[in-house]
Design a protein around this motif. Structure first.
Motif, PDB file in Angstrom:
ATOM      1  N   GLY A  87      -3.411  -1.669   7.870  1.00  0.00           N
ATOM      2  CA  GLY A  87      -4.566  -2.097   7.097  1.00  0.00           C
ATOM      3  C   GLY A  87      -5.219  -0.997   6.289  1.00  0.00           C
ATOM      4  N   LEU A  88      -4.765   0.244   6.481  1.00  0.00           N
ATOM      5  CA  LEU A  88      -5.395   1.387   5.815  1.00  0.00           C
ATOM      6  C   LEU A  88      -4.541   1.999   4.721  1.00  0.00           C
ATOM      7  CD1 LEU A  88      -6.875   3.315   8.880  1.00  0.00           C
ATOM      8  CD2 LEU A  88      -8.173   2.146   7.093  1.00  0.00           C
ATOM      9  N   ARG A  89      -3.446   1.371   4.371  1.00  0.00           N
ATOM     10  CA  ARG A  89      -2.495   2.022   3.473  1.00  0.00           C
ATOM     11  C   ARG A  89      -3.136   2.453   2.151  1.00  0.00           C
ATOM     12  NH1 ARG A  89       2.323   2.202   5.604  1.00  0.00           N
ATOM     13  NH2 ARG A  89       2.957   0.615   7.126  1.00  0.00           N
ATOM     14  N   GLU A  90      -3.943   1.605   1.554  1.00  0.00           N
ATOM     15  CA  GLU A  90      -4.551   1.958   0.266  1.00  0.00           C
ATOM     16  C   GLU A  90      -5.468   3.171   0.416  1.00  0.00           C
ATOM     17  OE1 GLU A  90      -3.751   0.875  -2.532  1.00  0.00           O
ATOM     18  OE2 GLU A  90      -2.669  -0.983  -2.119  1.00  0.00           O
ATOM     19  N   VAL A  91      -6.243   3.205   1.500  1.00  0.00           N
ATOM     20  CA  VAL A  91      -7.124   4.330   1.735  1.00  0.00           C
ATOM     21  C   VAL A  91      -6.333   5.609   1.960  1.00  0.00           C
ATOM     22  CG1 VAL A  91      -8.830   5.313   3.315  1.00  0.00           C
ATOM     23  CG2 VAL A  91      -8.993   2.926   2.663  1.00  0.00           C
ATOM     24  N   LEU A  92      -5.273   5.513   2.750  1.00  0.00           N
ATOM     25  CA  LEU A  92      -4.458   6.697   3.035  1.00  0.00           C
ATOM     26  C   LEU A  92      -3.758   7.189   1.770  1.00  0.00           C
ATOM     27  CD1 LEU A  92      -2.925   5.614   6.464  1.00  0.00           C
ATOM     28  CD2 LEU A  92      -4.891   7.089   6.049  1.00  0.00           C
ATOM     29  N   TYR A  93      -3.278   6.288   0.936  1.00  0.00           N
ATOM     30  CA  TYR A  93      -2.682   6.709  -0.320  1.00  0.00           C
ATOM     31  C   TYR A  93      -3.693   7.446  -1.191  1.00  0.00           C
ATOM     32  CZ  TYR A  93       1.412   3.706   0.542  1.00  0.00           C
ATOM     33  OH  TYR A  93       2.535   3.134   1.072  1.00  0.00           O
ATOM     34  N   ALA A  94      -4.904   6.913  -1.258  1.00  0.00           N
ATOM     35  CA  ALA A  94      -5.949   7.549  -2.078  1.00  0.00           C
ATOM     36  C   ALA A  94      -6.319   8.915  -1.558  1.00  0.00           C
ATOM     37  CB  ALA A  94      -7.184   6.640  -2.132  1.00  0.00           C
ATOM     38  N   MET A  95      -6.329   9.077  -0.236  1.00  0.00           N
ATOM     39  CA  MET A  95      -6.720  10.357   0.366  1.00  0.00           C
ATOM     40  C   MET A  95      -5.601  11.379   0.244  1.00  0.00           C
ATOM     41  SD  MET A  95      -8.786   9.093   3.766  1.00  0.00           S
ATOM     42  CE  MET A  95      -9.536  10.679   4.127  1.00  0.00           C
TER      43      MET A  95
END
Length: 275
Positions: free
Chosen positions: A265-273
């Protein structure tokens, strides 16, 4: 088995005490205790070892914890879906990283997911890691060293991480400074822990909460300090501060951390970080 019981269970597992869990949930300790006892009764198992110092997960509790977290995440996703509520991610970081690194993360996430709201929390490293572990934060950004999470101090437990950059540390002083005072951040801060490892724990020390305050005091000739490149790079280039020699290279990894069972569920956040 009810969601409120699972929430109480997860909160107690994260806080380590019923009182701490009650504070996080906004409930009374008696209510949290009742929810946990009811959950144990419905499952027919004991989930915690009750100790004088707090609640420690037992064998069955350790098995249940990741599944309970997953169920609660799914329930929250369903609630947002049917209520048309915007998705919200909460990221934590060290104060200096909130100012220097997270603005770009927020911009990238906004470009990829304009439907997502981002909340940012500034925390010291130990509270930050605990908050990621217990789910209060979705992900964290901190400075660490070594091949295992928390080499500077913290049991990584169920957290995953990736290193996205290297931060160099400089022992800096005002040109001509010949004193022996070392300006440090509080115990538990990454820069303080790195200073203790590289420079030892003895000698005259002055402690401050803020890296920017330390930098200002060093610039006025009031001591030396071990500070990151993004805080003193401009001063070193201009010559208002000078780098003093160190016996060993001083570098820390810029590390993104998240709870392993919430990765999907965090893939977009992890990609951005990590971009």
């Amino acid at each position: 088995m009810e969601l409120r019981q699972l929430r109480a269970f997860v909160a107690v597992a994260g806080a380590g005490t019923v009182t701490g869990a009650a504070g996080r949930l906004g409930l009374s300790p008696a209510t949290v205790s009742e929810h946990v006892r009811s959950l144990e009764s419905s499952l027919g198992v004991v989930l915690f070892d009750r100790k004088p110092t707090g609640m420690v997960l037992g064998e069955r509790g350790r098995v249940l914890l990741p599944e309970a977290r997953r169920l609660l995440d799914q329930a929250e996703s369903i609630r947002r879906l049917v209520s048309d509520e915007r998705t919200r991610f909460t990221i934590g970081a060290l104060e200096t990283l909130v100012a220097t690194r997270l603005p770009a993360v927020a911009a990238r996430l906004g470009d990829r997911r304009p439907d997502v709201d981002l909340a940012v929390r500034s925390l010291m490293r130990q509270p930050l890691l605990r908050a990621v572990s217990d789910g209060s934060l979705d992900a964290g950004l901190l400075l660490d060293t070594g091949t295992a999470l928390g080499t500077l101090g913290f049991d990584g437990g169920d957290l995953s991480f990736v290193d996205i950059d290297t931060v160099r540390l400089f022992l800096v002083a005002r040109p001509g400074y010949d004193g022996d005072a070392l300006l440090v951040t509080p115990s538990g801060c990454s820069f303080r822990m790195a200073a203790d490892r590289l420079l030892g724990t003895g000698g005259k020390r002055l402690e401050f909460d803020s890296v920017s305050t330390i930098r200002a005091w060093v610039a006025q000739g009031l001591g030396t300090a071990l500070l990151p490149d993004f805080a003193v790079g401009g001063d070193l280039a201009e010559g208002t501060l000078v780098a003093l020699p160190l016996d060993d290279p001083a570098e820390l990894a810029l590390r993104v951390v998240w709870r392993t069972d919430r990765e999907d569920g965090l893939r977009e956040v992890l990609y951005a970080m990590a971009a």
